[in-house]
Design a protein around this motif. Structure first.
Motif, PDB file in Angstrom:
ATOM      1  N   TYR A  46       0.834  -1.204   0.000  1.00 27.93           N
ATOM      2  CA  TYR A  46       0.000   0.000   0.000  1.00 27.93           C
ATOM      3  C   TYR A  46       0.866   1.250   0.000  1.00 27.93           C
ATOM      4  CZ  TYR A  46      -3.449   3.424   1.683  1.00 27.93           C
ATOM      5  OH  TYR A  46      -4.258   4.532   1.815  1.00 27.93           O
ATOM      6  N   TYR A  47       1.910   1.246   0.838  1.00 29.61           N
ATOM      7  CA  TYR A  47       2.760   2.434   0.930  1.00 29.61           C
ATOM      8  C   TYR A  47       3.471   2.713  -0.398  1.00 29.61           C
ATOM      9  CZ  TYR A  47       6.389   5.714   2.142  1.00 29.61           C
ATOM     10  OH  TYR A  47       7.199   6.813   2.152  1.00 29.61           O
ATOM     11  N   THR A  48       3.904   1.670  -1.086  1.00 27.53           N
ATOM     12  CA  THR A  48       4.654   1.893  -2.329  1.00 27.53           C
ATOM     13  C   THR A  48       3.806   2.573  -3.392  1.00 27.53           C
ATOM     14  OG1 THR A  48       4.097  -0.308  -3.192  1.00 27.53           O
ATOM     15  CG2 THR A  48       6.133  -0.111  -1.915  1.00 27.53           C
ATOM     16  N   THR A  49       2.473   2.525  -3.254  1.00 28.49           N
ATOM     17  CA  THR A  49       1.604   3.171  -4.249  1.00 28.49           C
ATOM     18  C   THR A  49       1.016   4.484  -3.751  1.00 28.49           C
ATOM     19  OG1 THR A  49      -0.325   1.903  -3.490  1.00 28.49           O
ATOM     20  CG2 THR A  49       0.999   0.955  -5.269  1.00 28.49           C
ATOM     21  N   THR A  50       1.023   4.721  -2.437  1.00 23.43           N
ATOM     22  CA  THR A  50       0.399   5.934  -1.910  1.00 23.43           C
ATOM     23  C   THR A  50       1.404   6.939  -1.364  1.00 23.43           C
ATOM     24  OG1 THR A  50       0.097   4.848   0.233  1.00 23.43           O
ATOM     25  CG2 THR A  50      -1.735   4.747  -1.312  1.00 23.43           C
ATOM     26  N   HIS A  51       2.452   6.478  -0.688  1.00 25.92           N
ATOM     27  CA  HIS A  51       3.525   7.333  -0.173  1.00 25.92           C
ATOM     28  C   HIS A  51       3.028   8.453   0.738  1.00 25.92           C
ATOM     29  CE1 HIS A  51       6.893   5.560  -2.332  1.00 25.92           C
ATOM     30  NE2 HIS A  51       6.098   5.455  -3.379  1.00 25.92           N
ATOM     31  N   PHE A  52       2.208   8.109   1.727  1.00 24.32           N
ATOM     32  CA  PHE A  52       1.889   9.074   2.768  1.00 24.32           C
ATOM     33  C   PHE A  52       3.135   9.286   3.610  1.00 24.32           C
ATOM     34  CE2 PHE A  52      -2.391   7.471   1.789  1.00 24.32           C
ATOM     35  CZ  PHE A  52      -3.071   8.679   1.652  1.00 24.32           C
ATOM     36  N   GLU A  53       3.499  10.520   3.875  1.00 26.14           N
ATOM     37  CA  GLU A  53       4.770  10.817   4.521  1.00 26.14           C
ATOM     38  C   GLU A  53       4.633  10.931   6.030  1.00 26.14           C
ATOM     39  OE1 GLU A  53       7.527  10.689   2.889  1.00 26.14           O
ATOM     40  OE2 GLU A  53       6.517  10.447   0.963  1.00 26.14           O
ATOM     41  N   GLY A  54       5.798  10.851   6.699  1.00 25.59           N
ATOM     42  CA  GLY A  54       5.845  11.017   8.147  1.00 25.59           C
ATOM     43  C   GLY A  54       5.048   9.938   8.854  1.00 25.59           C
ATOM     44  N   LEU A  55       4.425  10.316   9.976  1.00 28.25           N
ATOM     45  CA  LEU A  55       3.650   9.349  10.741  1.00 28.25           C
ATOM     46  C   LEU A  55       2.393   8.911  10.001  1.00 28.25           C
ATOM     47  CD1 LEU A  55       3.964  10.875  14.324  1.00 28.25           C
ATOM     48  CD2 LEU A  55       5.153   8.886  13.387  1.00 28.25           C
ATOM     49  N   LEU A  56       1.965   9.674   8.988  1.00 24.64           N
ATOM     50  CA  LEU A  56       0.807   9.270   8.192  1.00 24.64           C
ATOM     51  C   LEU A  56       1.092   7.999   7.403  1.00 24.64           C
ATOM     52  CD1 LEU A  56      -0.486  12.708   6.816  1.00 24.64           C
ATOM     53  CD2 LEU A  56      -1.467  11.304   8.649  1.00 24.64           C
ATOM     54  N   ALA A  57       2.368   7.632   7.270  1.00 26.72           N
ATOM     55  CA  ALA A  57       2.710   6.402   6.559  1.00 26.72           C
ATOM     56  C   ALA A  57       2.151   5.172   7.263  1.00 26.72           C
ATOM     57  CB  ALA A  57       4.230   6.280   6.441  1.00 26.72           C
ATOM     58  N   HIS A  58       1.820   5.308   8.558  1.00 29.49           N
ATOM     59  CA  HIS A  58       1.273   4.176   9.312  1.00 29.49           C
ATOM     60  C   HIS A  58      -0.242   4.062   9.168  1.00 29.49           C
ATOM     61  CE1 HIS A  58       5.005   3.037  11.299  1.00 29.49           C
ATOM     62  NE2 HIS A  58       5.233   4.307  11.551  1.00 29.49           N
ATOM     63  N   ARG A  59      -0.863   4.974   8.455  1.00 22.68           N
ATOM     64  CA  ARG A  59      -2.319   4.964   8.309  1.00 22.68           C
ATOM     65  C   ARG A  59      -2.708   4.746   6.852  1.00 22.68           C
ATOM     66  NH1 ARG A  59      -4.900   6.738  12.797  1.00 22.68           N
ATOM     67  NH2 ARG A  59      -6.796   7.268  11.663  1.00 22.68           N
ATOM     68  N   GLU A  60      -3.853   4.135   6.665  1.00 24.07           N
ATOM     69  CA  GLU A  60      -4.409   3.969   5.330  1.00 24.07           C
ATOM     70  C   GLU A  60      -5.757   4.683   5.269  1.00 24.07           C
ATOM     71  OE1 GLU A  60      -4.586  -0.124   4.140  1.00 24.07           O
ATOM     72  OE2 GLU A  60      -2.439  -0.496   4.491  1.00 24.07           O
ATOM     73  N   GLU A  61      -6.107   5.134   4.080  1.00 25.93           N
ATOM     74  CA  GLU A  61      -7.367   5.857   3.912  1.00 25.93           C
ATOM     75  C   GLU A  61      -8.386   4.959   3.227  1.00 25.93           C
ATOM     76  OE1 GLU A  61      -7.000   9.582   1.972  1.00 25.93           O
ATOM     77  OE2 GLU A  61      -5.884  10.525   3.620  1.00 25.93           O
ATOM     78  N   SER A  62      -9.540   4.867   3.850  1.00 24.12           N
ATOM     79  CA  SER A  62     -10.614   4.065   3.277  1.00 24.12           C
ATOM     80  C   SER A  62     -10.952   4.551   1.868  1.00 24.12           C
ATOM     81  CB  SER A  62     -11.859   4.147   4.171  1.00 24.12           C
ATOM     82  OG  SER A  62     -12.908   3.399   3.626  1.00 24.12           O
TER      83      SER A  62
END
Length: 299
Positions: A46-62
């Protein structure tokens, strides 16, 4: 390539390496869990396609592609783990899980998680260079009062410095960009107070910054440590609601120290006579200035 139990060789190697370190620290081994590993792999992808930065990298968006749960606990439960007692650490641009483990061990807060004795199982994922590890437990267990330390007693080749490569960066509270290699000590219960000392092999005290976070003390030497030096740490601490003073003393040896990576001249041109001594530089209408440092170095 999948191997025993459907786990990859990288996952098995990463587990073996982490458990080797945990044994030297004195905490129990982790078991590689298929459910947590499924969650770890999914979040790494999921991270490799979305790249939310910082602590947001630990969260996913519905609603986003690859979504399996907002938090690590949600993702663990979605994969079949029985509760939300799931922690998470992440690292980027890794060729192997072992490489990621080394990066976590060099930090403060990520190290605390992967060496925590409460956890009994772990999920390991590596996708596109993104490493995700999800330690978890079913039943919370209170561990003994003895402080478990890293750099562990007798360690060889310890890093000499920490350069702020962690989110959140523990050095921000001290207003500095680097420190010596982080030293940590975690007890089974919250630590109420402590005193500590760090001494090098010449018997010189090493000044440090400190942070107390629940059951863990972090020591940040104020300067990068010397290479191939033995450092001895003494920690006196009291646990929450205890009057008894507990003590722990241990030593570790650093590896390679700082090295010159580049030189920069402070003068446009200098002429030196081979075999002769450097003469003082006398600027016009000014005092003599000894040429003692016309090169700067950095590491």
């Amino acid at each position: 390539m999948a191997t025993q139990g459907g786990f990859t060789q990288d996952q098995l190697d990463g587990l073996a390496y982490l458990n080797e370190i945990r044994a030297k620290v004195g905490v129990s081994p982790l078991e590689l869990d298929a459910r947590s590993t499924q969650a770890s792999q999914a979040h790494a992808a999921y991270y490799t396609t979305t790249h939310f930065e910082g602590l947001l990298a630990h969260r996913e968006e519905s609603g986003t592609a690859g979504f399996t749960g907002v938090t690590a606990g949600d993702r663990g439960k979605a994969a079949g783990w029985p509760n939300a007692s799931v922690a998470e650490v992440m690292s980027y641009n890794n060729a192997t899980t072992r490489e990621a483990i080394d990066s976590w061990l060099s930090t403060a807060y990520h190290r605390k998680i992967i060496l925590d004795d409460r956890y009994t199982s772990v999920g390991i994922g590596l996708q596109g260079g993104t490493a995700v590890m999800n330690p978890a437990y079913v039943n919370y267990q209170i561990n003994g009062p003895e402080a478990k330390v890293y750099r562990y007693d007798g360690m060889k080749g310890a890093d000499v410095g920490f350069y702020g490569f962690e989110i959140p960066n523990p050095l921000d509270r001290f207003g500095v960009e680097h420190s010596g290699s982080i030293i940590s000590a975690s007890a089974g219960l919250a630590i109420d107070s402590f005193e500590a000392s760090i001494v090098d092999s010449q018997g010189q005290d090493v000044p440090y910054y400190s942070e107390l976070q629940g059951n863990t003390v972090f020591l940040f030497p104020k300067d990068v440590l010397d290479g191939y030096n033995v450092y001895t740490v003494k920690l006196d601490y009291r646990l929450y609601k205890e009057s008894q003073l507990r003590s722990k003393t241990w030593s570790f040896t650093t590896g390679k120290g700082r090295a010159i990576k580049g030189l920069s001249a402070q003068y446009d041109e200098m002429v030196l006579n081979p075999g002769s001594k450097l003469a003082p530089f006398a600027p016009k209408n000014g005092p003599l200035i000894p040429i003692v440092s016309f090169f700067s170095w950095y590491s």
